[in-house]
Design an enzyme around this catalytic site. Structure first.
Site, PDB file in Angstrom:
ATOM      1  N   ASP A 174      37.502 -92.157  38.326  1.00 45.08           N
ATOM      2  CA  ASP A 174      36.071 -92.374  38.568  1.00 45.08           C
ATOM      3  C   ASP A 174      35.779 -92.345  40.066  1.00 45.08           C
ATOM      4  O   ASP A 174      36.643 -92.689  40.879  1.00 45.08           O
ATOM      5  CB  ASP A 174      35.671 -93.727  37.951  1.00 45.08           C
ATOM      6  CG  ASP A 174      34.173 -93.875  37.822  1.00 45.08           C
ATOM      7  OD1 ASP A 174      33.445 -92.877  37.962  1.00 45.08           O
ATOM      8  OD2 ASP A 174      33.718 -95.013  37.581  1.00 45.08           O
ATOM      9  N   ASN A 231      34.111 -89.615  41.823  1.00 42.38           N
ATOM     10  CA  ASN A 231      33.973 -88.305  42.496  1.00 42.38           C
ATOM     11  C   ASN A 231      32.573 -88.149  43.105  1.00 42.38           C
ATOM     12  O   ASN A 231      32.424 -87.639  44.213  1.00 42.38           O
ATOM     13  CB  ASN A 231      34.189 -87.155  41.504  1.00 42.38           C
ATOM     14  CG  ASN A 231      35.603 -87.092  40.982  1.00 42.38           C
ATOM     15  OD1 ASN A 231      36.477 -87.788  41.475  1.00 42.38           O
ATOM     16  ND2 ASN A 231      35.821 -86.261  39.972  1.00 42.38           N
ATOM     17  N   HIS A 268      34.306 -83.399  42.645  1.00 40.68           N
ATOM     18  CA  HIS A 268      35.168 -82.999  41.523  1.00 40.68           C
ATOM     19  C   HIS A 268      36.288 -82.069  42.004  1.00 40.68           C
ATOM     20  O   HIS A 268      37.427 -82.171  41.561  1.00 40.68           O
ATOM     21  CB  HIS A 268      34.356 -82.317  40.423  1.00 40.68           C
ATOM     22  CG  HIS A 268      33.317 -83.211  39.795  1.00 40.68           C
ATOM     23  ND1 HIS A 268      33.579 -84.515  39.438  1.00 40.68           N
ATOM     24  CD2 HIS A 268      32.010 -82.997  39.471  1.00 40.68           C
ATOM     25  CE1 HIS A 268      32.486 -85.059  38.917  1.00 40.68           C
ATOM     26  NE2 HIS A 268      31.520 -84.162  38.930  1.00 40.68           N
ATOM     27  N   TRP A 327      28.673 -84.874  28.389  1.00 41.56           N
ATOM     28  CA  TRP A 327      27.895 -83.659  28.086  1.00 41.56           C
ATOM     29  C   TRP A 327      26.431 -83.839  28.474  1.00 41.56           C
ATOM     30  O   TRP A 327      25.711 -82.869  28.667  1.00 41.56           O
ATOM     31  CB  TRP A 327      27.980 -83.306  26.594  1.00 41.56           C
ATOM     32  CG  TRP A 327      29.316 -82.790  26.151  1.00 41.56           C
ATOM     33  CD1 TRP A 327      30.205 -83.440  25.336  1.00 41.56           C
ATOM     34  CD2 TRP A 327      29.922 -81.527  26.468  1.00 41.56           C
ATOM     35  NE1 TRP A 327      31.321 -82.659  25.139  1.00 41.56           N
ATOM     36  CE2 TRP A 327      31.174 -81.478  25.822  1.00 41.56           C
ATOM     37  CE3 TRP A 327      29.527 -80.424  27.240  1.00 41.56           C
ATOM     38  CZ2 TRP A 327      32.037 -80.392  25.922  1.00 41.56           C
ATOM     39  CZ3 TRP A 327      30.389 -79.335  27.336  1.00 41.56           C
ATOM     40  CH2 TRP A 327      31.626 -79.331  26.680  1.00 41.56           C
ATOM     41  N   LEU A 338      57.523 -84.378  31.457  1.00 50.59           N
ATOM     42  CA  LEU A 338      56.303 -85.203  31.428  1.00 50.59           C
ATOM     43  C   LEU A 338      55.330 -84.626  30.410  1.00 50.59           C
ATOM     44  O   LEU A 338      55.143 -83.412  30.351  1.00 50.59           O
ATOM     45  CB  LEU A 338      55.647 -85.183  32.827  1.00 50.59           C
ATOM     46  CG  LEU A 338      54.228 -85.741  32.942  1.00 50.59           C
ATOM     47  CD1 LEU A 338      54.220 -87.260  32.726  1.00 50.59           C
ATOM     48  CD2 LEU A 338      53.608 -85.421  34.297  1.00 50.59           C
TER      49      LEU A 338
END
Ligand code: FPP
Length: 239
Positions: free
Chosen positions: A18, A20, A35, A67, A129
Site C-alpha cells: 500500500d 503507491n 505503481h 476495479w 519460491l
C-alpha cells in the site's frame, strides 16, 4: 546477502503493498509513477525472499474493489501487469520461482489471461519460491466460493463431514500453507479483505514506509520483528 539475517524466518510471507499513490503525491508525480516504482519494490522483495530461502510469498496487487478506481488508473495497472510478467519471467526462471495467481482470473482481458497461463506453465517446475500474486482478489469472495463448492461436494455425496479440511480444499491455492507473517506498508491498520480465512493465526506487522520505498533492508527489519514474536496459536506457554 551481507545484511544480518534473523535466525527464525517465516515459511510464508504475505504483503499488502500500500502507499503507491501517496508516494507519488509526495514526489509530485502522477499516481501511475508510484505503481511503476512499486514494481521495483516487488522485484527487490521477491529477490530478497529467494535469497533468504523463504519458500512462499504472496503479494496483494489488485483487489476486487480496485476495479472501481478511475478508468485511466485501472488501464495503467493492467498495462504494468502485462509488462511486469514479460520483464520478470527471465528472473523467475533464473531464480527458480513458480508464479501463481489467486483471485478471479476470469475478470481480466483474454490477452492478460493468456499471459498468466503462459507464465504459470513456464514456471511450474520451479521449486525455490512460490510467488503468488493476488489479482481481482477478495477474501470474502474466496470464502463464499469455497462454501459453494463444498455444498456441491455434499450434494454429490463426496463429502460427509464439513470441516476445515474439506473447506480448505476449495481455496484458490489449497496447497499453500497459511501465511506466518503479514506485512502491510503505509501505516493502515486493516486487512482490506485479504486472505481472511488464511490469516487466523498470522503475525501482523504494519510499517509507515510507503510501498515504493519498501526495499530489502525494510524487509529484513520486519523479519527481525517476526523472529521476536512469541507464537502461541491460542495456547498458553509457561503457566
Ligand atoms: C496500493 O497503493 C497499491 C495498489 C493498489 C497496487 C499495487 C500494485 C503494484 C505494486 C504495482 C503492480 C504490481 C504488479 C505485481 C504488477 P495505492 O494506490 O492504494 O496507494 P495510496 O493508498 O497511497 O493511494
Amino acid at each position: 546477502m551481507k545484511e544480518k539475517v534473523p535466525d527464525r524466518l517465516p515459511t510464508h510471507v504475505a504483503i499488502i503493498m500500500d502507499g503507491n499513490g501517496r508516494w507519488a503525491k509526495q514526489q509530485r508525480l502522477r499516481r501511475v509513477e508510484g505503481h511503476k516504482v512499486g514494481i521495483d519494490s516487488v522485484r527487490d522483495i521477491t529477490e530478497a525472499t529467494c535469497e533468504l530461502g523463504i519458500p512462499y510469498l504472496t503479494l496483494y496487487a489488485f483487489s476486487k474493489e480496485n476495479w472501481s478506481r478511475p478508468r485511466e488508473e485501472v488501464k495503467a495497472l493492467m498495462f504494468l501487469l502485462g509488462l511486469y510478467l514479460e520483464e520478470e519471467l527471465p528472473m523467475m526462471m533464473d531464480r527458480g520461482i513458480r508464479f501463481n495467481i489467486i483471485g478471479e482470473r476470469g475478470d481480466f482481458s483474454k490477452s492478460l489471461q493468456a499471459q498468466f497461463d503462459a507464465v504459470m506453465k513456464k514456471t511450474e517446475r520451479n521449486r525455490n519460491l512460490v510467488l503468488s500474486i493476488a489479482l481481482s482478489y477478495s477474501g470474502r469472495r474466496e470464502i463464499i466460493r469455497s462454501v459453494r463448492h463444498l455444498c456441491e461436494d455434499v450434494k454429490k455425496g463426496l463429502v460427509k463431514r464439513i470441516d476445515e479440511k474439506a473447506f480448505r480444499r476449495h481455496l484458490y491455492s489449497p496447497e499453500i500453507p497459511d501465511p506466518d507473517f503479514l506485512i502491510r506498508t503505509s501505516g493502515e491498520m486493516r486487512l482490506s479483505n485479504f486472505l481472511l480465512w488464511q490469516v487466523a493465526y498470522t503475525e501482523i506487522y504494519v510499517t509507515d514506509i510507503l510501498w515504493p520505498d519498501f526495499r530489502k533492508q525494510a524487509f529484513l527489519d520486519a523479519l527481525a520483528e517476526f523472529a521476536k514474536r512469541d507464537r502461541r496459536f491460542g495456547n498458553v506457554k509457561d503457566f
